[in-house]
Design a protein around this motif. Structure first.
Motif, PDB file in Angstrom:
ATOM      1  N   PRO A  68      12.729  31.972  -3.314  1.00  0.00           N
ATOM      2  CA  PRO A  68      13.687  32.849  -4.003  1.00  0.00           C
ATOM      3  C   PRO A  68      14.749  33.405  -3.048  1.00  0.00           C
ATOM      4  O   PRO A  68      14.518  33.569  -1.843  1.00  0.00           O
ATOM      5  CB  PRO A  68      12.808  33.984  -4.538  1.00  0.00           C
ATOM      6  CG  PRO A  68      11.407  33.496  -4.474  1.00  0.00           C
ATOM      7  CD  PRO A  68      11.360  32.466  -3.397  1.00  0.00           C
ATOM      8  N   PRO A 121       6.245  44.167  -8.018  1.00  0.00           N
ATOM      9  CA  PRO A 121       5.547  42.958  -8.493  1.00  0.00           C
ATOM     10  C   PRO A 121       6.502  41.780  -8.703  1.00  0.00           C
ATOM     11  O   PRO A 121       7.558  41.924  -9.318  1.00  0.00           O
ATOM     12  CB  PRO A 121       4.926  43.397  -9.823  1.00  0.00           C
ATOM     13  CG  PRO A 121       4.941  44.883  -9.805  1.00  0.00           C
ATOM     14  CD  PRO A 121       6.084  45.289  -8.936  1.00  0.00           C
ATOM     15  N   GLY A 122       6.123  40.639  -8.143  1.00  0.00           N
ATOM     16  CA  GLY A 122       6.869  39.408  -8.352  1.00  0.00           C
ATOM     17  C   GLY A 122       8.128  39.238  -7.540  1.00  0.00           C
ATOM     18  O   GLY A 122       8.781  38.195  -7.623  1.00  0.00           O
ATOM     19  N   LEU A 123       8.518  40.228  -6.753  1.00  0.00           N
ATOM     20  CA  LEU A 123       9.749  40.095  -5.966  1.00  0.00           C
ATOM     21  C   LEU A 123       9.584  39.073  -4.850  1.00  0.00           C
ATOM     22  O   LEU A 123      10.484  38.275  -4.591  1.00  0.00           O
ATOM     23  CB  LEU A 123      10.171  41.452  -5.387  1.00  0.00           C
ATOM     24  CG  LEU A 123      11.470  41.458  -4.574  1.00  0.00           C
ATOM     25  CD1 LEU A 123      12.651  41.021  -5.438  1.00  0.00           C
ATOM     26  CD2 LEU A 123      11.727  42.843  -3.990  1.00  0.00           C
ATOM     27  N   TYR A 124       8.438  39.096  -4.184  1.00  0.00           N
ATOM     28  CA  TYR A 124       8.175  38.194  -3.068  1.00  0.00           C
ATOM     29  C   TYR A 124       6.872  37.443  -3.296  1.00  0.00           C
ATOM     30  O   TYR A 124       5.953  37.969  -3.922  1.00  0.00           O
ATOM     31  CB  TYR A 124       8.047  38.975  -1.753  1.00  0.00           C
ATOM     32  CG  TYR A 124       9.293  39.725  -1.358  1.00  0.00           C
ATOM     33  CD1 TYR A 124      10.469  39.063  -1.043  1.00  0.00           C
ATOM     34  CD2 TYR A 124       9.283  41.116  -1.270  1.00  0.00           C
ATOM     35  CE1 TYR A 124      11.603  39.758  -0.672  1.00  0.00           C
ATOM     36  CE2 TYR A 124      10.411  41.820  -0.895  1.00  0.00           C
ATOM     37  CZ  TYR A 124      11.572  41.126  -0.595  1.00  0.00           C
ATOM     38  OH  TYR A 124      12.698  41.819  -0.227  1.00  0.00           O
ATOM     39  N   PRO A 125       6.779  36.246  -2.718  1.00  0.00           N
ATOM     40  CA  PRO A 125       5.490  35.539  -2.769  1.00  0.00           C
ATOM     41  C   PRO A 125       4.460  36.262  -1.890  1.00  0.00           C
ATOM     42  O   PRO A 125       4.809  37.087  -1.046  1.00  0.00           O
ATOM     43  CB  PRO A 125       5.818  34.151  -2.217  1.00  0.00           C
ATOM     44  CG  PRO A 125       7.127  34.272  -1.522  1.00  0.00           C
ATOM     45  CD  PRO A 125       7.824  35.470  -2.075  1.00  0.00           C
ATOM     46  N   VAL A 126       3.208  35.922  -2.081  1.00  0.00           N
ATOM     47  CA  VAL A 126       2.115  36.599  -1.375  1.00  0.00           C
ATOM     48  C   VAL A 126       2.288  36.519   0.143  1.00  0.00           C
ATOM     49  O   VAL A 126       2.061  37.507   0.847  1.00  0.00           O
ATOM     50  CB  VAL A 126       0.748  36.020  -1.814  1.00  0.00           C
ATOM     51  CG1 VAL A 126      -0.377  36.607  -0.979  1.00  0.00           C
ATOM     52  CG2 VAL A 126       0.507  36.294  -3.287  1.00  0.00           C
TER      53      VAL A 126
END
Length: 169
Positions: A68, A121-126
């Motif tokens: 992203p 939540p969901g802005l960046y991957p783990v």
């Protein structure tokens, strides 16, 4: 030649306190030198972490994975900020009070901002959230050294020079 250019840059970054230096005795004090030794190691770890994040994003993207835009922006911006903190640390280690103040301020603010961003939540991957948490923990370590009694004493304002110096002992 370089020093005059750096002093101009310091004037831009340091404002009206750009010319204020701490005493040589405070700068050369063993506790000050030890604190900066740790700060350099921690900043080095931050740079390695930042470069690692950029490399991870490139590897993921080159293997067909989705990276992203927020990840690209975060990796580049944070690596740039970390390099800027390196400049502040270098100038602070030379005794420039403004650089210490900027380094201390950003070392206290960046972990908060980074952790808040990681919590969205969901802005960046783990993997990026994990990197941000590690980044924040290291930055908290830097802030801890900078806010120690000795470092606050060593980089105190000139008006506080009448202090007995008990914190430096």
């Amino acid at each position: 030649m370089w020093e005059s250019w750096l002093l101009r840059l310091d004037r831009l970054a340091g404002g009206r306190q750009a010319g204020v230096r701490i005493s040589d005795s405070a700068r050369r004090h063993p506790k000050t030198r030890r604190a900066f030794a740790w700060i350099w190691w921690l900043l080095g770890a931050e740079v390695v972490l930042g470069v690692g994040a950029v490399v991870a994003a490139v590897v993921i993207a080159s293997s067909g994975g989705s990276v992203p835009f927020a990840v690209w922006m975060r990796t580049v911006v944070v690596l740039g900020m970390t390099l800027t903190l390196g400049y502040f640390a270098w100038r602070a280690a030379l005794g420039w009070r403004w650089a210490y103040q900027r380094l201390r301020l950003f070392a206290q603010i960046f972990p908060v901002v980074t952790l808040v961003m990681a919590a969205i939540p969901g802005l960046y991957p783990v993997w990026m959230v994990t990197e941000q948490i590690v980044f924040s923990l290291i930055m908290i370590g830097i802030a801890d050294f900078l806010t120690s009694d000795h470092m606050r004493w060593a980089f105190r304002a000139a008006a506080e020079d009448s202090d007995s110096g008990a914190a430096s002992e």
